[in-house]
Write a protein that holds these residues in place. Structure first.
Motif, PDB file in Angstrom:
ATOM      1  N   LYS A  22      14.152   0.850  -2.835  1.00  0.00           N
ATOM      2  CA  LYS A  22      14.060   0.587  -3.872  1.00  0.00           C
ATOM      3  C   LYS A  22      12.764   0.995  -4.858  1.00  0.00           C
ATOM      4  N   GLY A  23      11.524   0.929  -4.082  1.00  0.00           N
ATOM      5  CA  GLY A  23      10.858   2.093  -4.679  1.00  0.00           C
ATOM      6  C   GLY A  23      11.313   3.318  -5.453  1.00  0.00           C
ATOM      7  N   CYS A  24      11.463   4.347  -4.357  1.00  0.00           N
ATOM      8  CA  CYS A  24      12.024   5.609  -4.664  1.00  0.00           C
ATOM      9  C   CYS A  24      13.339   5.063  -5.478  1.00  0.00           C
ATOM     10  N   LEU A  25      14.169   4.221  -5.947  1.00  0.00           N
ATOM     11  CA  LEU A  25      15.557   4.386  -6.539  1.00  0.00           C
ATOM     12  C   LEU A  25      14.599   4.205  -8.444  1.00  0.00           C
ATOM     13  N   PHE A  26      13.751   3.402  -8.807  1.00  0.00           N
ATOM     14  CA  PHE A  26      13.182   3.065  -9.730  1.00  0.00           C
ATOM     15  C   PHE A  26      12.298   4.459 -10.560  1.00  0.00           C
ATOM     16  N   LEU A  27      11.600   4.672  -9.215  1.00  0.00           N
ATOM     17  CA  LEU A  27      10.896   6.127  -9.943  1.00  0.00           C
ATOM     18  C   LEU A  27      12.052   6.937  -9.701  1.00  0.00           C
TER      19      LEU A  27
ATOM     20  N   ALA B 144       0.957  -1.064   0.318  1.00  0.00           N
ATOM     21  CA  ALA B 144      -0.009   0.335  -0.012  1.00  0.00           C
ATOM     22  C   ALA B 144       1.225   0.833   0.206  1.00  0.00           C
ATOM     23  N   VAL B 145       2.124   0.990   0.604  1.00  0.00           N
ATOM     24  CA  VAL B 145       3.263   2.368   1.059  1.00  0.00           C
ATOM     25  C   VAL B 145       3.128   3.014  -0.234  1.00  0.00           C
ATOM     26  N   VAL B 146       3.926   1.778  -1.310  1.00  0.00           N
ATOM     27  CA  VAL B 146       4.599   1.401  -2.874  1.00  0.00           C
ATOM     28  C   VAL B 146       3.459   2.001  -3.520  1.00  0.00           C
ATOM     29  N   GLY B 147       2.514   1.483  -3.227  1.00  0.00           N
ATOM     30  CA  GLY B 147       1.365   2.177  -4.398  1.00  0.00           C
ATOM     31  C   GLY B 147       0.936   3.428  -4.122  1.00  0.00           C
ATOM     32  N   LEU B 148       0.781   4.068  -2.712  1.00  0.00           N
ATOM     33  CA  LEU B 148       0.567   5.283  -3.119  1.00  0.00           C
ATOM     34  C   LEU B 148       1.569   6.330  -3.775  1.00  0.00           C
ATOM     35  N   ALA B 149       2.259   6.010  -3.003  1.00  0.00           N
ATOM     36  CA  ALA B 149       3.985   6.833  -4.148  1.00  0.00           C
ATOM     37  C   ALA B 149       3.806   6.705  -5.269  1.00  0.00           C
TER      38      ALA B 149
ATOM     39  N   LEU C 123       8.981   7.695  -0.296  1.00  0.00           N
ATOM     40  CA  LEU C 123       9.242   6.595  -0.077  1.00  0.00           C
ATOM     41  C   LEU C 123      10.929   7.241   0.032  1.00  0.00           C
ATOM     42  N   ALA C 124      11.495   7.977  -0.287  1.00  0.00           N
ATOM     43  CA  ALA C 124      12.668   8.927   0.325  1.00  0.00           C
ATOM     44  C   ALA C 124      11.796   8.979   2.101  1.00  0.00           C
TER      45      ALA C 124
END
Lengths: 672, 328
Positions: A349-354, A86-91, A478-479
């Protein structure tokens, strides 16, 4: 309350997928993103409530799926995965508004992102074989379609999708086979019935089930040697999809291993978990080496996912082995560390991919050899990507350090277990953690230093402009998570502790003491990252202040600028800068045995003398050695078999009639 | 046995005394590091038949550099400005939490062996990013080489530390040192000696000494550390120099106390701290003399032979852990 919130979340996410498909082009992106964000918040509330209260919920309905109905149940173990998703999805939802703004994605692409999100939220709550397999397959299909978004423009996308489809379906078939075996012996297909029957299961059967499901889940998690789809699919998918795949989907492979191994099979044999730990060791080292050698930003990130999933697998394997040896307290500590690292990995990793997506969006390339100087053009993106890169390098004060420290402590205290085999596995785990630590730092110094600092190496990089606020907000969320969990990890550890207790068959005592820092409950060990961060900040301020006090002619804050040293030459161009390929060259040479780089050197000499080269061209490629050694021969064999089989049907009706007759005779013989 | 190992982190001397002790350690490392470098330079010069600069030359150089005008390469970002500060701050925090002069440094919860390893990594990463910031060929090449060597020396350091932590059942550094004080027989145990050998290799690599790197070279082909910091001048260069000297002092002090802990202050009294300081100086000076003598008598290794040396260190450390487990 948690049930309702979670179900509302699922409902809104499905509605978002529907809206993405039917709304007109101008509205669909925003509509889908707003609804997806709302869905994530609702699911976060529902799963968060399960984690905080520690009470699982479950419900059954005979509707939706024929014959079996749908069983949903969310315990703290599943809830931790829902919360992470949910957190990654929100971002990602927030980010996707800006990402698709310059060129509105197709209906399918807009619909598939929320659909993928829905299935990701659904899988950890599935509580019966049928529900689980349907959710799992829906997740595979939704992610496959989301991955194919740019298939019209790039041939590589189709290749990547093929690899992914094959790997994920072989995996799903193995999981289905394993779970069906289990259900057939338990006499029921709900997970509760299977778990209740686990004492009557014979060890060989349980082992077969574990290995089959391990194969399937490890292929989803991207463990070596089943990782080959990851470095293809992650770069080719649009960045929001890569972030969801790497931050949420691969986690579910770990979830599956824990659900089947610990919950349904009750912990099982010691050697199962040693196999898991061995997979982790190989994945971590292989992934870290390839990440250090990669020059494509997203390929680097994909291999780094293989590395981090390897570290989580080491933790899961060590926890399982310790639990099988009766060391519940130590097992709980190690599993806590593994799950914490999983959550942290999703954040950074979510932050880095974005961030990589933002750079690709702005500079038109993700090749590090053609980037450079991005920090001056896109300062906010650079800072956010930097936080992610430093977190994954495990620098103190960021979340990667907190979970790696916890994992190191867990493995260190595991040495008290007095089982020689487990101790060997723990030593291998610590050595792997140590080796990958240095390699990861190198890989991300390369990504940050070559990609964002220095001079632009291409026109695209020179013309890059900062991305819009929605993309920055997605990365920033995410950061921010990386920083908060790095400074005060204690805020999430009690919730993780509940998930750990639910994740181990025999349960485990509390592993950490309450507080903002990290203090172990069962063994001696404590660290307070906030104090370290405070010390660093005080140190920087004191040093800066002391330098300001020294009398000097010019102000320290505005130093004079002078040309960099160029060996006496005046001209310094971007072509003289180090590239990512050169940066990685020493390490690649040291580990040439594993990486096996391909070199291609062509020297054209002048006609007059061969002592004077006219042109030199050098090409280098670092292919995946496992793909070359393991997969290519298998693919060649399958192709060969296909060609062979093609000779059998030659178009002659007589031959087909003969086949039909032979088959009929065979059936009669069998029946008689 | 666990009872013996318990260090009263919450009780003992008051908070102010402990902050004072930590500040003392940071100052000791900050002043002592450049002095150790001066001592090594002096030994080297004498062995080569020269008189050499005075031992306090390092401090004199720092004084000169700090007063100079601040000057930076064109096109550098905030990273180049922050890197020296982060390097010194991370070394200072590591010095504050490590048991050097006293076993009771201020951040009880931070005095962890793994944390010190990662604080050192933080300084290395900051310098490597600083080297890439100006976008020159030298800086990038130096960063690449330094990170390559760091990527192989860090595992050796971590596993060597693990060997000590397994023996003491804790990764808390004051815990390890106090446990060694009450178990002197540990100091001659095979795992300690193997871990010592591994740590010496790591210290040589991390501080850029011969045979891994030559601190006095400015030859393009062989520079590692010097290439990375080529663009720094004035106050920035002073910070980088003092940061590197602090890392040397810290690592030598750590090795000294892990393998010869006697003399370290276990109580908070002023006299004990004074004794601890003097003994620390003597121990690190003795190791520095040994390192300098080794430097004089060996040649620098080719860059691609260095990984073999470091891998040797890693294997020694792994054998140390195994020996500890087997002989337990």
């Amino acid at each position: 309350m948690s049930t309702a919130a979670y179900l509302i979340g699922l409902g809104i996410a499905s509605a978002a997928a529907l809206l993405g498909a039917v709304l007109p082009a101008r509205r669909r992106l925003l509509g889908a993103a707003v609804l997806s964000s709302a869905a994530c918040l609702a699911a976060l509330a529902g799963a968060g409530d399960v984690l905080v209260s520690g009470h699982a919920f479950s419900l059954h309905t005979a509707q939706v799926l024929p014959l079996t109905g749908v069983d949903l149940s969310l315990d703290p173990l599943g809830a931790i995965f829902v919360v992470t998703t949910a957190v990654v999805g929100l971002a990602v939802s927030c980010y996707s508004v800006g990402y698709g703004a310059h060129q509105t994605p197709s209906r399918t692409a807009t619909a598939m992102l929320p659909a993928f999100l829905t299935t990701l939220l659904l899988v950890p709550a599935a509580a019966s074989l049928a529900t689980f397999m349907v959710a799992w397959e829906l997740m595979a299909l939704a992610s496959l379609l989301a991955l194919l978004t740019e298939h019209r423009r790039r041939r590589e996308t189709r290749d990547a999708a093929q690899w992914y489809a094959v790997m994920t379906h072989i995996g799903a078939a193995a999981i289905l086979l394993g779970l069906v075996l289990l259900a057939a012996h338990a006499g029921g297909q709900s997970f509760a019935a299977i778990a209740a029957h686990r004492r009557h299961l014979s060890v060989p059967l349980a082992s077969v089930v574990f290995l089959l499901t391990l194969f399937g889940f490890a292929s989803k998690a991207g463990a070596v040697p089943l990782h080959v789809w990851l470095p293809r699919a992650h770069p080719e998918a649009p960045s929001p999809v890569s972030a969801l795949m790497s931050g949420a989907m691969v986690n579910l492979g770990i979830y599956g291993i824990l659900r089947v191994g610990e919950d349904l099979l009750g912990g099982g044999e010691l050697w199962w978990w040693l196999v898991v730990a061995a997979l982790g060791v190989v994945s971590a080292v292989f992934g870290a080496l390839h990440a250090a050698a990669s020059t494509d930003t997203k390929r680097l990130l994909a291999y780094s996912t293989v590395d981090n999933i390897g570290l989580v697998l080491i933790g899961v394997g060590a926890a399982g082995a310790l639990a099988a040896g009766g060391e519940q307290a130590l097992a709980g500590l190690v599993l806590l560390a593994a799950l914490f690292h999983l959550v942290n990995h999703a954040l950074f990793k979510g932050c880095l991919f974005l961030g990589a997506g933002a750079v690709q969006h702005a500079a038109g390339t993700r090749d590090l050899d053609r980037l450079g100087g991005i920090a001056r053009k896109m300062p906010a993106t650079a800072v956010l990507f930097g936080i992610g890169a430093l977190s994954i390098s495990a620098l103190p004060g960021l979340n990667g350090f907190a979970s790696e420290w916890l994992l190191l402590e867990g493995l260190l205290h595991g040495f008290a277990s007095h089982s020689a085999v487990t101790e060997a596995a723990l030593l291998a785990g610590v050595a792997t953690l140590a080796i990958t630590g240095g390699l990861t730092a190198t890989a991300f110094v390369k990504a940050l230093g070559v990609g964002f600092l220095g001079q632009p190496r291409s026109e695209g990089a020179g013309d890059a402009r900062e991305v819009g606020p929605s993309m920055l907000a997605g990365m920033g969320l995410l950061a921010g998570g990386c920083v908060v969990l790095g400074v005060v990890p204690g805020v999430v550890l009690p919730a993780l502790d509940r998930a750990t207790t639910a994740g181990l068959a025999a349960g485990a005592p509390r592993a950490v003491l309450p507080g903002l820092g990290l203090a172990l409950a069962s063994v001696r060990g404590a660290i307070d990252p906030a104090l370290l961060v405070g010390g660093l900040l005080v140190g920087i301020v004191v040093i800066w202040g002391a330098l300001r006090l020294v009398p000097r002619s010019a102000d320290l804050r505005s130093p004079r600028r002078a040309a960099a040293w160029g060996c006496g030459r005046e001209l310094q161009t971007a072509r003289m800068e180090i590239t990512a390929t050169s940066f990685a060259e020493p390490l690649q040479r040291v580990f040439a045995d594993v990486l096996r780089p391909d070199h291609d050197l062509e020297v054209t000499h002048t006609a007059e003398s061969r002592y004077f080269p006219e042109a030199i061209s050098f090409h280098q490629r670092v292919d995946d050695a496992i793909e070359r050694v393991v997969y290519r021969p298998v693919m060649a064999a399958v192709t060969w078999w296909g060609r062979l089989a093609r000779r059998v049907p030659n178009g002659s009706v007589h031959r087909y009639l003969a086949f039909g007759f032979a088959a009929l005779v065979l059936v009669l013989v069998v029946l008689a | 046995m666990i009872g013996v190992l318990t260090v009263p982190l919450a009780t003992g001397p008051g908070l102010l005394t402990r902050i004072g002790a930590s500040v003392l350690q940071v100052v000791a490392v900050g002043v002592g590091g450049p002095l150790l470098l001066g001592l090594m330079g002096k030994i080297r010069a004498r062995a080569e038949g020269r008189i050499g600069p005075p031992i306090i030359q390092g401090l004199l150089d720092l004084r000169k550099l700090v007063r100079k005008e601040a000057i930076r390469a064109e096109h550098t970002s905030a990273v180049a400005a922050l890197a020296p500060l982060v390097l010194v701050a991370s070394a200072a925090v590591a010095a504050a939490v490590t048991p050097l002069v006293t076993t009771r440094p201020v951040i009880g919860g931070g005095a962890d062996a793994f944390a010190v390893v990662y604080l050192l990594l933080m300084g290395s990463v900051a310098l490597a990013l600083g080297g890439l910031d100006a976008g020159t060929a030298f800086g990038g090449m130096g960063s690449s080489r330094a990170m390559t060597i760091g990527a192989i020396s860090e595992p050796a350091l971590l596993v060597a530390v693990l060997a000590l932590a397994v023996q003491a059942h804790t990764s808390n550094l004051p815990g390890i040192v106090t446990a060694s004080l009450s178990h002197p027989e540990w100091l001659a145990s095979p795992e300690r000696l193997l871990a010592l050998a591994a740590l010496v290799v790591v210290v040589i690599a991390e501080t850029g000494r011969i045979p891994v790197d030559n601190p006095s070279t400015h030859l393009e082909l062989t520079m590692i550390h010097e290439a990375m910091i080529l663009e720094y001048a004035g106050p920035d260069l002073a910070l980088v120099t003092v940061g590197e000297a602090m890392r040397l002092g810290l690592l030598l002090g750590l090795v000294a106390n892990l393998f010869f802990p006697w003399g370290i202050a276990v109580s908070g009294g002023g006299f004990a701290l004074l004794v601890g300081l003097v003994v620390l100086g003597a121990k690190t000076a003795a190791i520095a003399v040994l390192v300098a003598l080794v430097e004089v008598s060996t040649a620098k290794l080719r860059l691609f032979r260095v990984p073999e040396l470091l891998a040797g260190g890693f294997v020694l450390a792994a054998v140390a852990v195994t020996t500890g487990l087997v002989t337990r």
